[in-house]
Design an enzyme around this catalytic site. Sequence first.
Site, PDB file in Angstrom:
ATOM      1  N   ASP A  52      13.732  72.253 -42.207  1.00 43.19           N
ATOM      2  CA  ASP A  52      12.583  71.807 -41.881  1.00 43.19           C
ATOM      3  C   ASP A  52      12.538  70.534 -40.859  1.00 43.19           C
ATOM      4  O   ASP A  52      13.556  70.196 -41.068  1.00 43.19           O
ATOM      5  CB  ASP A  52      11.676  71.716 -43.276  1.00 43.19           C
ATOM      6  CG  ASP A  52      11.309  72.812 -43.835  1.00 43.19           C
ATOM      7  OD1 ASP A  52      11.346  73.935 -43.369  1.00 43.19           O
ATOM      8  OD2 ASP A  52      10.669  72.775 -45.057  1.00 43.19           O
ATOM      9  N   ARG A  96      12.346  78.001 -35.727  1.00 46.54           N
ATOM     10  CA  ARG A  96      11.163  78.412 -36.223  1.00 46.54           C
ATOM     11  C   ARG A  96       9.981  77.434 -35.194  1.00 46.54           C
ATOM     12  O   ARG A  96      10.575  76.232 -35.381  1.00 46.54           O
ATOM     13  CB  ARG A  96      11.053  78.125 -37.624  1.00 46.54           C
ATOM     14  CG  ARG A  96       9.634  78.152 -38.086  1.00 46.54           C
ATOM     15  CD  ARG A  96       9.313  77.269 -39.445  1.00 46.54           C
ATOM     16  NE  ARG A  96      10.044  77.930 -40.487  1.00 46.54           N
ATOM     17  CZ  ARG A  96      10.283  77.160 -41.501  1.00 46.54           C
ATOM     18  NH1 ARG A  96      10.098  75.821 -41.410  1.00 46.54           N
ATOM     19  NH2 ARG A  96      10.871  77.661 -42.419  1.00 46.54           N
ATOM     20  N   GLY A 101       3.307  71.318 -35.826  1.00 42.61           N
ATOM     21  CA  GLY A 101       3.927  69.896 -36.276  1.00 42.61           C
ATOM     22  C   GLY A 101       2.658  69.629 -37.123  1.00 42.61           C
ATOM     23  O   GLY A 101       1.603  69.566 -36.942  1.00 42.61           O
ATOM     24  N   ALA A 102       3.104  68.987 -38.296  1.00 48.48           N
ATOM     25  CA  ALA A 102       2.297  68.780 -39.467  1.00 48.48           C
ATOM     26  C   ALA A 102       2.146  67.188 -39.685  1.00 48.48           C
ATOM     27  O   ALA A 102       1.341  66.790 -40.514  1.00 48.48           O
ATOM     28  CB  ALA A 102       2.668  69.483 -40.950  1.00 48.48           C
ATOM     29  N   THR A 118       2.806  80.059 -37.366  1.00 51.60           N
ATOM     30  CA  THR A 118       1.394  79.582 -37.123  1.00 51.60           C
ATOM     31  C   THR A 118       0.323  80.502 -37.814  1.00 51.60           C
ATOM     32  O   THR A 118       0.707  81.914 -38.164  1.00 51.60           O
ATOM     33  CB  THR A 118       0.880  79.418 -35.558  1.00 51.60           C
ATOM     34  OG1 THR A 118      -0.297  79.131 -35.497  1.00 51.60           O
ATOM     35  CG2 THR A 118       1.170  80.926 -34.816  1.00 51.60           C
ATOM     36  N   ARG A 128      -1.535  70.087 -46.194  1.00 49.08           N
ATOM     37  CA  ARG A 128      -2.417  71.303 -46.072  1.00 49.08           C
ATOM     38  C   ARG A 128      -3.804  70.996 -45.809  1.00 49.08           C
ATOM     39  O   ARG A 128      -4.467  71.362 -45.127  1.00 49.08           O
ATOM     40  CB  ARG A 128      -2.151  72.283 -47.088  1.00 49.08           C
ATOM     41  CG  ARG A 128      -0.901  72.877 -47.390  1.00 49.08           C
ATOM     42  CD  ARG A 128      -0.262  73.653 -46.014  1.00 49.08           C
ATOM     43  NE  ARG A 128       0.236  72.913 -44.990  1.00 49.08           N
ATOM     44  CZ  ARG A 128       1.490  72.427 -44.764  1.00 49.08           C
ATOM     45  NH1 ARG A 128       2.409  72.448 -45.612  1.00 49.08           N
ATOM     46  NH2 ARG A 128       1.632  71.781 -43.414  1.00 49.08           N
TER      47      ARG A 128
HETATM   48  C1  LIG Z   1       6.322  79.087 -42.069  1.00 53.73           C
HETATM   49  C2  LIG Z   1       5.743  77.631 -41.421  1.00 53.73           C
HETATM   50  C3  LIG Z   1       6.641  76.670 -41.697  1.00 53.73           C
HETATM   51  C4  LIG Z   1       6.380  75.307 -41.132  1.00 53.73           C
HETATM   52  N1  LIG Z   1       7.340  74.314 -41.185  1.00 53.73           N
HETATM   53  C5  LIG Z   1       6.798  73.260 -40.593  1.00 53.73           C
HETATM   54  C6  LIG Z   1       8.102  72.139 -40.555  1.00 53.73           C
HETATM   55  O1  LIG Z   1       9.165  72.488 -40.758  1.00 53.73           O
HETATM   56  N2  LIG Z   1       7.587  71.154 -39.883  1.00 53.73           N
HETATM   57  C7  LIG Z   1       6.377  70.707 -39.474  1.00 53.73           C
HETATM   58  O2  LIG Z   1       5.927  69.813 -39.067  1.00 53.73           O
HETATM   59  N3  LIG Z   1       5.486  71.614 -39.878  1.00 53.73           N
HETATM   60  C8  LIG Z   1       5.556  73.038 -40.280  1.00 53.73           C
HETATM   61  N4  LIG Z   1       4.599  73.952 -40.513  1.00 53.73           N
HETATM   62  C9  LIG Z   1       3.318  73.456 -40.149  1.00 53.73           C
HETATM   63  C10 LIG Z   1       2.827  73.379 -39.047  1.00 53.73           C
HETATM   64  O3  LIG Z   1       3.440  72.556 -38.067  1.00 53.73           O
HETATM   65  C11 LIG Z   1       1.147  73.227 -38.879  1.00 53.73           C
HETATM   66  O4  LIG Z   1       0.900  72.098 -39.132  1.00 53.73           O
HETATM   67  C12 LIG Z   1       0.528  74.321 -39.674  1.00 53.73           C
HETATM   68  O5  LIG Z   1       1.052  75.725 -39.377  1.00 53.73           O
HETATM   69  C13 LIG Z   1      -1.200  74.363 -38.909  1.00 53.73           C
HETATM   70  O6  LIG Z   1      -1.091  74.774 -37.581  1.00 53.73           O
HETATM   71  P1  LIG Z   1      -1.505  76.144 -37.260  1.00 53.73           P
HETATM   72  O7  LIG Z   1      -1.006  76.564 -35.847  1.00 53.73           O
HETATM   73  O8  LIG Z   1      -0.987  77.081 -38.355  1.00 53.73           O
HETATM   74  O9  LIG Z   1      -2.922  76.420 -37.235  1.00 53.73           O
HETATM   75  P2  LIG Z   1      -4.125  75.210 -37.425  1.00 53.73           P
HETATM   76  O10 LIG Z   1      -3.836  74.271 -36.574  1.00 53.73           O
HETATM   77  O11 LIG Z   1      -4.322  74.907 -38.832  1.00 53.73           O
HETATM   78  O12 LIG Z   1      -5.542  76.053 -37.357  1.00 53.73           O
HETATM   79  C14 LIG Z   1      -5.892  76.683 -35.796  1.00 53.73           C
HETATM   80  C15 LIG Z   1      -6.875  77.605 -35.757  1.00 53.73           C
HETATM   81  O13 LIG Z   1      -6.109  78.888 -36.480  1.00 53.73           O
HETATM   82  C16 LIG Z   1      -7.030  79.759 -37.136  1.00 53.73           C
HETATM   83  N5  LIG Z   1      -6.583  79.785 -38.361  1.00 53.73           N
HETATM   84  C17 LIG Z   1      -5.997  78.988 -39.137  1.00 53.73           C
HETATM   85  N6  LIG Z   1      -5.791  79.167 -40.484  1.00 53.73           N
HETATM   86  C18 LIG Z   1      -6.500  80.320 -40.651  1.00 53.73           C
HETATM   87  C19 LIG Z   1      -7.064  81.179 -41.627  1.00 53.73           C
HETATM   88  N7  LIG Z   1      -6.660  80.773 -43.010  1.00 53.73           N
HETATM   89  N8  LIG Z   1      -8.035  81.850 -41.600  1.00 53.73           N
HETATM   90  C20 LIG Z   1      -8.351  82.460 -40.159  1.00 53.73           C
HETATM   91  N9  LIG Z   1      -8.081  81.639 -39.065  1.00 53.73           N
HETATM   92  C21 LIG Z   1      -7.280  80.465 -39.160  1.00 53.73           C
HETATM   93  C22 LIG Z   1      -8.293  79.023 -36.726  1.00 53.73           C
HETATM   94  O14 LIG Z   1      -8.794  79.608 -35.755  1.00 53.73           O
HETATM   95  C23 LIG Z   1      -8.102  77.812 -36.575  1.00 53.73           C
HETATM   96  O15 LIG Z   1      -8.860  76.795 -35.874  1.00 53.73           O
HETATM   97  C24 LIG Z   1       4.901  75.197 -40.929  1.00 53.73           C
HETATM   98  C25 LIG Z   1       4.021  76.187 -40.802  1.00 53.73           C
HETATM   99  C26 LIG Z   1       4.569  77.238 -40.994  1.00 53.73           C
HETATM  100  C27 LIG Z   1       3.291  78.678 -41.058  1.00 53.73           C
END
Ligand SMILES: Cc1cc2nc3c(=O)[nH]c(=O)nc-3n(C[C@H](O)[C@H](O)[C@H](O)COP(=O)(O)OP(=O)(O)OC[C@H]3O[C@@H](n4cnc5c(N)ncnc54)[C@H](O)[C@@H]3O)c2cc1C
Length: 280
Positions: free
Chosen positions: A108, A158, A162-163, A200, A263
């Site tokens: 990660d 992957r 970015g979180a 994503t 989250r």
């Molecule tokens: C498998 C995985 C591993 C990860 N590992 C890391 C890591 O190692 N380090 C790190 O910094 N971050 C990690 N992340 C987190 C990542 O960086 C993001 O912070 C997180 O995924 C939120 O971004 P997003 O692109 O998913 O969508 P978001 O920016 O949360 O959402 C953007 C848009 O997506 C759509 N959307 C999102 N959720 C939904 C829903 N439930 N239903 C309908 N539409 C929706 C909507 O249109 C929303 O406006 C990981 C994420 C995943 C999925």
Amino acid sequence: MKALAFLASRFVAGEGPQEAVRVGERLKARGINATFDELGEDVHDKDAAARTMRSACALLRMIPKGVERNISIKMSSMGQEISRELCVENVSQILDAAREVDGFVRFDMEGSKLTESTIRIFQELRSRYDNVGIVLQAYLHRTPDDVKEAVRRKDRVRLCKGAYKEPPEVALQAMPEIRKAYLACAHELLANGNYPAIATHDEALVGDTIAHTKAAGIGPERFEFQMLYGLRSRRWDELVAQGYRMRVYVPFGTHWIPYFYRRLRERRENVLFVLRSLFR
Ligand SMILES: Cc1cc2nc3c(=O)[nH]c(=O)nc-3n(C[C@H](O)[C@H](O)[C@H](O)COP(=O)(O)OP(=O)(O)OC[C@H]3O[C@@H](n4cnc5c(N)ncnc54)[C@H](O)[C@@H]3O)c2cc1C
């Protein structure tokens, strides 16, 4: 605290590895793979790092054969901030355990103060192991260069947005810019990378990946989608039904608070879910 744990249970599979593995078995029955993550970060003493390492090895060995032995680990919980040598030693033991069971280990990516060190540790171990992959974060200004380097080295990446909260000197701040950066990196990885993971929940990015790979003749076996446990579970099934590979990140453990807060911070809908549950 109990109430908070109940709310977090939407995003966290349980406190013990058995609960996480049970989730993994249920996902497998739906045609979905998992990557398991025992929550915990920022370990500052050697014994705690060794305990985390041993429990990752035990997890790899306890995942049943029918479920892929795929785990995600954080370098900060392996002693990265104590010494690089200690971290490399701990992670080598996990990679050996993974090798024995035909498993895969994903590093990660954490906050930007650890990015360079995480990539260096990854590259050192990658020269000795091929059952290992890294995470790159599209919001960091440095990531296009890291993607090019990963493609050149045939590293498994992957890609996520970015979180962590980062300053503007280090990372893009506005969602349209982050999406644009994500797509540029994703297109490069999909065309030339080694089995990238498109991580994503953002439908704009999922939809683009489907359209882009179809147009470019990139088959669904050359990449996988990844989403987090508790988010968009109906979409997982739809993607599998359309012939795409899907992996769900299944976190578990007692140290779930920082993960849970990340989250909540990410999406208004996650907070709304928690509020609705509180009033039910
Ligand atoms: C498998 C995985 C591993 C990860 N590992 C890391 C890591 O190692 N380090 C790190 O910094 N971050 C990690 N992340 C987190 C990542 O960086 C993001 O912070 C997180 O995924 C939120 O971004 P997003 O692109 O998913 O969508 P978001 O920016 O949360 O959402 C953007 C848009 O997506 C759509 N959307 C999102 N959720 C939904 C829903 N439930 N239903 C309908 N539409 C929706 C909507 O249109 C929303 O406006 C990981 C994420 C995943 C999925």
